[in-house]
Scaffold this motif. Structure first.
Motif, PDB file in Angstrom:
ATOM      1  N   MET A 145       4.539   3.906 -14.627  1.00  0.00           N
ATOM      2  CA  MET A 145       3.970   3.556 -13.337  1.00  0.00           C
ATOM      3  C   MET A 145       2.607   2.901 -13.561  1.00  0.00           C
ATOM      4  SD  MET A 145       2.830   5.637  -9.876  1.00  0.00           S
ATOM      5  CE  MET A 145       3.952   6.932 -10.099  1.00  0.00           C
ATOM      6  N   LYS A 146       2.351   1.875 -12.771  1.00  0.00           N
ATOM      7  CA  LYS A 146       1.063   1.192 -12.809  1.00  0.00           C
ATOM      8  C   LYS A 146       0.223   1.658 -11.623  1.00  0.00           C
ATOM      9  CE  LYS A 146       3.091  -2.955 -14.765  1.00  0.00           C
ATOM     10  NZ  LYS A 146       3.415  -4.362 -14.552  1.00  0.00           N
ATOM     11  N   ILE A 147      -1.079   1.779 -11.863  1.00  0.00           N
ATOM     12  CA  ILE A 147      -2.011   2.138 -10.795  1.00  0.00           C
ATOM     13  C   ILE A 147      -3.207   1.193 -10.872  1.00  0.00           C
ATOM     14  CG2 ILE A 147      -3.508   3.918  -9.815  1.00  0.00           C
ATOM     15  CD1 ILE A 147      -1.689   6.018 -11.115  1.00  0.00           C
ATOM     16  N   PHE A 148      -3.550   0.604  -9.731  1.00  0.00           N
ATOM     17  CA  PHE A 148      -4.712  -0.275  -9.631  1.00  0.00           C
ATOM     18  C   PHE A 148      -5.586   0.198  -8.480  1.00  0.00           C
ATOM     19  CE2 PHE A 148      -1.112  -2.945 -10.955  1.00  0.00           C
ATOM     20  CZ  PHE A 148      -1.577  -3.436 -12.169  1.00  0.00           C
ATOM     21  N   GLN A 149      -6.880   0.085  -8.673  1.00  0.00           N
ATOM     22  CA  GLN A 149      -7.797   0.383  -7.566  1.00  0.00           C
ATOM     23  C   GLN A 149      -8.892  -0.672  -7.553  1.00  0.00           C
ATOM     24  OE1 GLN A 149     -10.556   3.957  -7.228  1.00  0.00           O
ATOM     25  NE2 GLN A 149      -8.912   4.455  -5.788  1.00  0.00           N
ATOM     26  N   GLN A 150      -9.187  -1.150  -6.363  1.00  0.00           N
ATOM     27  CA  GLN A 150     -10.197  -2.192  -6.231  1.00  0.00           C
ATOM     28  C   GLN A 150     -11.048  -1.928  -4.996  1.00  0.00           C
ATOM     29  OE1 GLN A 150      -8.662  -6.094  -6.752  1.00  0.00           O
ATOM     30  NE2 GLN A 150     -10.494  -7.079  -5.988  1.00  0.00           N
TER      31      GLN A 150
ATOM     32  N   LEU B 285      -0.763  -6.966  -6.689  1.00  0.00           N
ATOM     33  CA  LEU B 285       0.453  -6.726  -5.899  1.00  0.00           C
ATOM     34  C   LEU B 285       1.675  -7.327  -6.586  1.00  0.00           C
ATOM     35  CD1 LEU B 285      -0.576  -7.385  -2.180  1.00  0.00           C
ATOM     36  CD2 LEU B 285       0.380  -5.271  -3.103  1.00  0.00           C
ATOM     37  N   ASN B 286       1.502  -8.500  -7.196  1.00  0.00           N
ATOM     38  CA  ASN B 286       2.618  -9.200  -7.846  1.00  0.00           C
ATOM     39  C   ASN B 286       3.239  -8.396  -8.978  1.00  0.00           C
ATOM     40  OD1 ASN B 286       2.356 -11.472  -6.210  1.00  0.00           O
ATOM     41  ND2 ASN B 286       0.771 -12.327  -7.530  1.00  0.00           N
TER      42      ASN B 286
ATOM     43  N   LEU C  24      -4.716   3.377   5.723  1.00  0.00           N
ATOM     44  CA  LEU C  24      -3.343   2.927   5.960  1.00  0.00           C
ATOM     45  C   LEU C  24      -2.547   3.105   4.674  1.00  0.00           C
ATOM     46  CD1 LEU C  24      -4.089  -0.511   7.679  1.00  0.00           C
ATOM     47  CD2 LEU C  24      -3.482   1.635   8.827  1.00  0.00           C
ATOM     48  N   LEU C  25      -1.271   3.389   4.805  1.00  0.00           N
ATOM     49  CA  LEU C  25      -0.364   3.483   3.661  1.00  0.00           C
ATOM     50  C   LEU C  25       0.796   2.537   3.935  1.00  0.00           C
ATOM     51  CD1 LEU C  25       0.048   4.945   0.975  1.00  0.00           C
ATOM     52  CD2 LEU C  25       1.361   6.671   2.219  1.00  0.00           C
ATOM     53  N   ILE C  26       0.959   1.536   3.068  1.00  0.00           N
ATOM     54  CA  ILE C  26       1.951   0.488   3.290  1.00  0.00           C
ATOM     55  C   ILE C  26       2.847   0.384   2.055  1.00  0.00           C
ATOM     56  CG2 ILE C  26       2.286  -1.969   3.793  1.00  0.00           C
ATOM     57  CD1 ILE C  26      -0.656  -1.938   4.842  1.00  0.00           C
ATOM     58  N   PRO C  27       4.174   0.357   2.234  1.00  0.00           N
ATOM     59  CA  PRO C  27       5.067   0.166   1.088  1.00  0.00           C
ATOM     60  C   PRO C  27       4.892  -1.227   0.480  1.00  0.00           C
ATOM     61  CG  PRO C  27       6.297   0.882   3.042  1.00  0.00           C
ATOM     62  CD  PRO C  27       4.914   0.550   3.491  1.00  0.00           C
ATOM     63  N   ILE C  28       5.162  -1.313  -0.814  1.00  0.00           N
ATOM     64  CA  ILE C  28       5.196  -2.589  -1.517  1.00  0.00           C
ATOM     65  C   ILE C  28       6.629  -2.830  -1.951  1.00  0.00           C
ATOM     66  CG2 ILE C  28       4.407  -3.885  -3.547  1.00  0.00           C
ATOM     67  CD1 ILE C  28       1.921  -2.025  -3.558  1.00  0.00           C
TER      68      ILE C  28
ATOM     69  N   GLY D 245     -22.010  -5.181  10.457  1.00  0.00           N
ATOM     70  CA  GLY D 245     -22.312  -5.634   9.106  1.00  0.00           C
ATOM     71  C   GLY D 245     -21.077  -5.649   8.224  1.00  0.00           C
ATOM     72  N   SER D 246     -21.306  -5.898   6.938  1.00  0.00           N
ATOM     73  CA  SER D 246     -20.177  -5.937   6.007  1.00  0.00           C
ATOM     74  C   SER D 246     -19.556  -4.541   5.915  1.00  0.00           C
ATOM     75  CB  SER D 246     -20.629  -6.435   4.639  1.00  0.00           C
ATOM     76  OG  SER D 246     -21.584  -5.567   4.092  1.00  0.00           O
ATOM     77  N   ARG D 247     -18.293  -4.520   5.558  1.00  0.00           N
ATOM     78  CA  ARG D 247     -17.553  -3.253   5.483  1.00  0.00           C
ATOM     79  C   ARG D 247     -16.940  -3.104   4.097  1.00  0.00           C
ATOM     80  NH1 ARG D 247     -19.319  -0.005   9.440  1.00  0.00           N
ATOM     81  NH2 ARG D 247     -19.178  -0.955  11.502  1.00  0.00           N
ATOM     82  N   ASN D 248     -17.016  -1.876   3.561  1.00  0.00           N
ATOM     83  CA  ASN D 248     -16.473  -1.567   2.240  1.00  0.00           C
ATOM     84  C   ASN D 248     -15.084  -0.965   2.380  1.00  0.00           C
ATOM     85  OD1 ASN D 248     -18.884  -2.357   0.927  1.00  0.00           O
ATOM     86  ND2 ASN D 248     -19.780  -0.409   1.512  1.00  0.00           N
ATOM     87  N   ILE D 249     -14.163  -1.511   1.614  1.00  0.00           N
ATOM     88  CA  ILE D 249     -12.776  -1.053   1.634  1.00  0.00           C
ATOM     89  C   ILE D 249     -12.350  -0.762   0.201  1.00  0.00           C
ATOM     90  CG2 ILE D 249     -10.387  -1.775   2.078  1.00  0.00           C
ATOM     91  CD1 ILE D 249     -11.410  -3.315   4.494  1.00  0.00           C
ATOM     92  N   VAL D 250     -11.648   0.349   0.000  1.00  0.00           N
ATOM     93  CA  VAL D 250     -11.075   0.679  -1.302  1.00  0.00           C
ATOM     94  C   VAL D 250      -9.563   0.594  -1.164  1.00  0.00           C
ATOM     95  CG1 VAL D 250     -10.821   2.448  -3.082  1.00  0.00           C
ATOM     96  CG2 VAL D 250     -13.007   2.199  -1.879  1.00  0.00           C
ATOM     97  N   VAL D 251      -8.958  -0.188  -2.048  1.00  0.00           N
ATOM     98  CA  VAL D 251      -7.502  -0.362  -2.037  1.00  0.00           C
ATOM     99  C   VAL D 251      -6.955   0.229  -3.322  1.00  0.00           C
ATOM    100  CG1 VAL D 251      -5.611  -2.005  -1.923  1.00  0.00           C
ATOM    101  CG2 VAL D 251      -7.736  -2.485  -0.707  1.00  0.00           C
ATOM    102  N   THR D 252      -5.940   1.085  -3.193  1.00  0.00           N
ATOM    103  CA  THR D 252      -5.269   1.676  -4.341  1.00  0.00           C
ATOM    104  C   THR D 252      -3.790   1.288  -4.265  1.00  0.00           C
ATOM    105  OG1 THR D 252      -6.824   3.533  -4.273  1.00  0.00           O
ATOM    106  CG2 THR D 252      -4.825   3.812  -5.620  1.00  0.00           C
ATOM    107  N   ILE D 253      -3.306   0.734  -5.359  1.00  0.00           N
ATOM    108  CA  ILE D 253      -1.905   0.279  -5.453  1.00  0.00           C
ATOM    109  C   ILE D 253      -1.246   1.037  -6.594  1.00  0.00           C
ATOM    110  CG2 ILE D 253      -0.452  -1.705  -6.012  1.00  0.00           C
ATOM    111  CD1 ILE D 253      -2.748  -3.480  -4.957  1.00  0.00           C
ATOM    112  N   TRP D 254      -0.046   1.525  -6.353  1.00  0.00           N
ATOM    113  CA  TRP D 254       0.684   2.176  -7.432  1.00  0.00           C
ATOM    114  C   TRP D 254       2.172   1.923  -7.282  1.00  0.00           C
ATOM    115  CZ3 TRP D 254      -1.462   4.740  -3.335  1.00  0.00           C
ATOM    116  CH2 TRP D 254      -0.646   5.576  -2.596  1.00  0.00           C
ATOM    117  N   GLY D 255       2.845   1.920  -8.407  1.00  0.00           N
ATOM    118  CA  GLY D 255       4.294   1.714  -8.404  1.00  0.00           C
ATOM    119  C   GLY D 255       4.790   1.124  -9.694  1.00  0.00           C
ATOM    120  N   ASN D 256       6.030   0.691  -9.657  1.00  0.00           N
ATOM    121  CA  ASN D 256       6.713   0.113 -10.827  1.00  0.00           C
ATOM    122  C   ASN D 256       7.012  -1.354 -10.596  1.00  0.00           C
ATOM    123  OD1 ASN D 256       6.934   2.621 -12.298  1.00  0.00           O
ATOM    124  ND2 ASN D 256       8.415   3.207 -10.757  1.00  0.00           N
TER     125      ASN D 256
END
Length: 140
Positions: free
Chosen positions: A1-6, A31-32, A102-106, A129-140
């Motif tokens: 499994m791959k995990i990415f966080q940005q 995502l690709n 939010l939790l969205i399928p890939i 003002g500007s907004r900070n967002i953390v995105v975590t992606i995981w899967g195969n």
């Protein structure tokens, strides 16, 4: 499994409901690499929120603003928390009614949103003002 966080910083926007789907997807080339997985999007603020809703008709955004302004009005004399102005406590309440995550399928390297669905940044402050967002992606 791959995990990415940005961590992403989204430019400041005026008060309202802003589609940010394209902006997020462009910032997430990882995502690709996921055929089947999940994407969690979290905003690190208590006066702005995230939601998924209709992405085609701009009147939806106007109706969101109208509904939440009627439901959670500014200048209510019973609010105790108004340190940053009349939009302070209403912004926190609107965030509580919507959500910060939010939790969205890939599927096949793409967010599996429906045809008419888009991701909204809901800016509840007049000058958030500007907004900070953390995105975590995981899967195969």
């Amino acid at each position: 499994m791959k995990i990415f966080q940005q961590a992403l910083q989204i430019r400041g926007r005026s008060r309202g409901y802003h589609l940010i789907t394209r902006e997020l997807v462009q910032a997430l080339p990882q995502l690709n690499e996921i055929s089947v997985g999940m994407c969690q999007i979290f905003i690190q603020h208590t006066s702005a929120s995230l939601t998924i809703n209709e992405n085609a008709d701009p009147t939806v955004r106007a109706d969101f603003e109208m509904f939440f302004d009627k439901t959670v009005p500014e200048n209510d004399p019973e609010y105790l928390h108004d340190d940053e102005g009349p939009d302070d406590m209403p912004a926190h309440l609107k965030t509580a009614l919507l959500d910060t995550s939010l939790l969205i399928p890939i599927s096949n390297g793409q967010l599996a949103l429906g045809t008419w669905q888009g991701i909204y940044l809901c800016e509840h402050r007049n000058h958030g003002g500007s907004r900070n967002i953390v995105v975590t992606i995981w899967g195969n």
